[in-house]
Write an enzyme that holds these catalytic residues in place. Sequence first.
Site, mmCIF file in Angstrom:
data_model
loop_
_atom_site.group_PDB
_atom_site.id
_atom_site.type_symbol
_atom_site.label_atom_id
_atom_site.label_comp_id
_atom_site.label_asym_id
_atom_site.label_seq_id
_atom_site.Cartn_x
_atom_site.Cartn_y
_atom_site.Cartn_z
ATOM 1 N N ARG A 11 -6.098 5.740 -7.440
ATOM 2 C CA ARG A 11 -5.789 7.209 -7.637
ATOM 3 C C ARG A 11 -5.787 7.588 -8.882
ATOM 4 O O ARG A 11 -6.362 8.782 -9.323
ATOM 5 C CB ARG A 11 -4.848 7.565 -6.876
ATOM 6 C CG ARG A 11 -4.844 7.112 -5.272
ATOM 7 C CD ARG A 11 -3.394 7.075 -4.864
ATOM 8 N NE ARG A 11 -2.726 8.589 -4.701
ATOM 9 C CZ ARG A 11 -1.429 8.785 -4.329
ATOM 10 N NH1 ARG A 11 -0.728 7.686 -4.052
ATOM 11 N NH2 ARG A 11 -1.043 9.851 -4.525
ATOM 12 N N LEU B 207 0.936 -1.414 -0.023
ATOM 13 C CA LEU B 207 0.070 0.003 0.221
ATOM 14 C C LEU B 207 0.992 1.109 0.108
ATOM 15 O O LEU B 207 2.045 1.286 0.628
ATOM 16 C CB LEU B 207 -0.813 0.047 1.340
ATOM 17 C CG LEU B 207 -1.831 -1.162 1.463
ATOM 18 C CD1 LEU B 207 -2.677 -1.007 2.616
ATOM 19 C CD2 LEU B 207 -2.669 -1.371 0.363
ATOM 20 N N ASP B 208 0.319 2.218 -0.491
ATOM 21 C CA ASP B 208 0.971 3.635 -0.575
ATOM 22 C C ASP B 208 1.236 3.978 1.012
ATOM 23 O O ASP B 208 0.316 3.482 1.810
ATOM 24 C CB ASP B 208 0.273 4.899 -1.256
ATOM 25 C CG ASP B 208 0.391 4.422 -2.757
ATOM 26 O OD1 ASP B 208 0.998 3.737 -3.352
ATOM 27 O OD2 ASP B 208 -0.811 4.878 -3.403
ATOM 28 N N LYS B 209 2.328 4.719 1.274
ATOM 29 C CA LYS B 209 2.612 5.197 2.555
ATOM 30 C C LYS B 209 1.063 6.020 3.296
ATOM 31 O O LYS B 209 0.769 5.585 4.182
ATOM 32 C CB LYS B 209 3.654 6.318 2.331
ATOM 33 C CG LYS B 209 3.728 7.225 3.873
ATOM 34 C CD LYS B 209 4.710 8.353 3.457
ATOM 35 C CE LYS B 209 4.776 9.189 5.033
ATOM 36 N NZ LYS B 209 5.664 10.330 4.793
#
Length: 300
Positions: A241, A139-141
């Site tokens: 996104r 997952l992204d930060k």
Amino acid sequence: MRRQIAYSIEEDLFTSGRPATCAEFLRSRSFSRHLLTYLRHHEDTLLLNGRSVFTNHPVRKGDVLQVIFTDEVPSETIVPNPMELDIVYEDEDLLIINKPPFLPIQPSIGHYEYTLGNGVAAYYAAQGIPFVYRCVNRLDKNTSGLVIIARNMASSAILYEQMKERRIHRTYYAVVHGRIDDPGTIDAPIRRRTASLVERCVEEEGGQRAVTHYTPLSWRKDPDTTLLSVVLETGRTHQIRVHMAYIGHPVAGDTMYGDRENVLLNRQALHSFRLEFTHPVTLEPLKFEAPLPADIRTLL
């Protein structure tokens, strides 16, 4: 960490009129070429009815096949850093964690000590268990939610195979700008934007196929936002996104692809809500869910 897995052969298996070999049986259980190579080059890692054998040895009904994997040296580049972990599930093969936002998945430039990898390394170091960090879904930060961590090389290889074959089903919650009334599918290729190391874009030429399915769950007039359930068919970097911005409904709080002025949240409103997959060893169907974090609930 030492992991011993035992398989009971419950029926006679045949390949081209002859009994199946240990390697053929293990391949049927999603063992990769890498795992079979490990077994071939390490003594006493493959036992048939308690006796060490080679991978080409035949197996028959009633046999018990044992495989043994050992991680003796922990991940050397990950410094243990104790932190509170929201552990959803744990067994000999899996660790499922509900990751908070603002926590990177693993060390990188600028993030050497405060990452999920550092926390997991400290968790097992405190138990005296050598542990190699193998994160399956990343997952992204600033994205919160469920993460699968494989606890040994066997479960890691099998789960990566499941991921490649799209057998790990991931559902996200996303809050996006604007009103969406009907479910839909976005089938648009994604590639890295020219001259950028991080940013992605939709582009037919040179892009990798990316498919996102979304279903609206609720809508708010003020702020003008829609809560979506999003299912990934593919797993490209920043896929949700990029796709939501592409159709004119960027994820709230996403300053890279969305509205840099009308910021409703101090991170993208994206949460890995549900994971469904098959256990790499027991083959049991598994499903895990993590509730929406407080900041997204407040936004809603």
